[in-house]
Design a protein around this motif. Structure first.
Motif, PDB file in Angstrom:
ATOM      1  N   ARG A   3     -15.540  -3.600  -7.942  1.00  0.00           N
ATOM      2  CA  ARG A   3     -14.193  -3.998  -7.546  1.00  0.00           C
ATOM      3  C   ARG A   3     -13.739  -5.172  -8.386  1.00  0.00           C
ATOM      4  O   ARG A   3     -14.543  -6.011  -8.775  1.00  0.00           O
ATOM      5  CB  ARG A   3     -14.142  -4.396  -6.068  1.00  0.00           C
ATOM      6  CG  ARG A   3     -14.578  -3.326  -5.142  1.00  0.00           C
ATOM      7  CD  ARG A   3     -13.527  -2.529  -4.473  1.00  0.00           C
ATOM      8  NE  ARG A   3     -12.358  -3.249  -4.097  1.00  0.00           N
ATOM      9  CZ  ARG A   3     -11.174  -2.668  -4.012  1.00  0.00           C
ATOM     10  NH1 ARG A   3     -11.050  -1.405  -4.289  1.00  0.00           N
ATOM     11  NH2 ARG A   3     -10.121  -3.350  -3.645  1.00  0.00           N
ATOM     12  N   PRO A   8      -6.291  -5.482  -6.531  1.00  0.00           N
ATOM     13  CA  PRO A   8      -5.972  -4.282  -7.303  1.00  0.00           C
ATOM     14  C   PRO A   8      -5.154  -4.612  -8.550  1.00  0.00           C
ATOM     15  O   PRO A   8      -4.469  -5.624  -8.622  1.00  0.00           O
ATOM     16  CB  PRO A   8      -5.153  -3.433  -6.324  1.00  0.00           C
ATOM     17  CG  PRO A   8      -4.620  -4.396  -5.330  1.00  0.00           C
ATOM     18  CD  PRO A   8      -5.608  -5.524  -5.247  1.00  0.00           C
ATOM     19  N   ARG A  55      -8.141   3.625  -7.642  1.00  0.00           N
ATOM     20  CA  ARG A  55      -9.448   3.228  -8.182  1.00  0.00           C
ATOM     21  C   ARG A  55      -9.817   4.071  -9.409  1.00  0.00           C
ATOM     22  O   ARG A  55     -10.343   3.562 -10.389  1.00  0.00           O
ATOM     23  CB  ARG A  55     -10.503   3.360  -7.091  1.00  0.00           C
ATOM     24  CG  ARG A  55     -11.864   2.866  -7.487  1.00  0.00           C
ATOM     25  CD  ARG A  55     -12.757   2.832  -6.253  1.00  0.00           C
ATOM     26  NE  ARG A  55     -14.135   2.632  -6.604  1.00  0.00           N
ATOM     27  CZ  ARG A  55     -14.712   1.445  -6.662  1.00  0.00           C
ATOM     28  NH1 ARG A  55     -14.023   0.369  -6.394  1.00  0.00           N
ATOM     29  NH2 ARG A  55     -15.977   1.343  -6.990  1.00  0.00           N
ATOM     30  N   GLU A  58      -7.746   2.912 -12.353  1.00  0.00           N
ATOM     31  CA  GLU A  58      -8.251   1.641 -12.885  1.00  0.00           C
ATOM     32  C   GLU A  58      -9.466   1.859 -13.777  1.00  0.00           C
ATOM     33  O   GLU A  58      -9.630   1.187 -14.795  1.00  0.00           O
ATOM     34  CB  GLU A  58      -8.596   0.685 -11.740  1.00  0.00           C
ATOM     35  CG  GLU A  58      -7.378   0.152 -11.018  1.00  0.00           C
ATOM     36  CD  GLU A  58      -7.720  -0.731  -9.829  1.00  0.00           C
ATOM     37  OE1 GLU A  58      -8.919  -0.933  -9.538  1.00  0.00           O
ATOM     38  OE2 GLU A  58      -6.779  -1.220  -9.174  1.00  0.00           O
TER      39      GLU A  58
END
Length: 103
Positions: A3, A8, A55, A58
């Motif tokens: 993460r 984010p 996710r 990313e």
């Protein structure tokens, strides 16, 4: 695990992004057309729309080609300059704002 520590990734509508693997049509470039938990993308090669979990996007993102509406590099520049100068607050912000515009 995996993460980003600052939350984010900031995405904006009309961002143009380049992903690591090509679409079957051969294009690497996509435009962001929807924001949320799932990100909507439109292929520059064939116009196909896809939804990817944030996710996954990313992880696959290689580089921003262009930033969309709402993006401003000023907050990043302001924070970097205030950290270098050791100042915080309005004094550091106004000095950086003038440097960023070139005046």
């Amino acid at each position: 695990m995996g993460r980003m520590p600052n939350g984010p990734l900031a995405l904006y509508l009309d961002d143009v992004v380049r992903l690591r693997k090509p679409h079957p049509c051969g294009s690497f470039d996509w435009t962001v057309v929807r924001l949320g938990a799932d990100i909507g993308l439109r292929c520059h090669g064939c116009g196909r729309k896809v939804l990817l979990p944030r996710r996954t996007l990313e992880k696959r993102l290689k580089v921003f080609i262009a930033r969309g509406h709402g993006f401003s590099p000023a907050p990043v520049l302001e924070r970097a300059a205030s950290e270098q100068a050791g100042t915080s607050g309005a004094e550091g912000v106004s000095a950086v704002a003038l440097d960023a515009t070139g005046e």
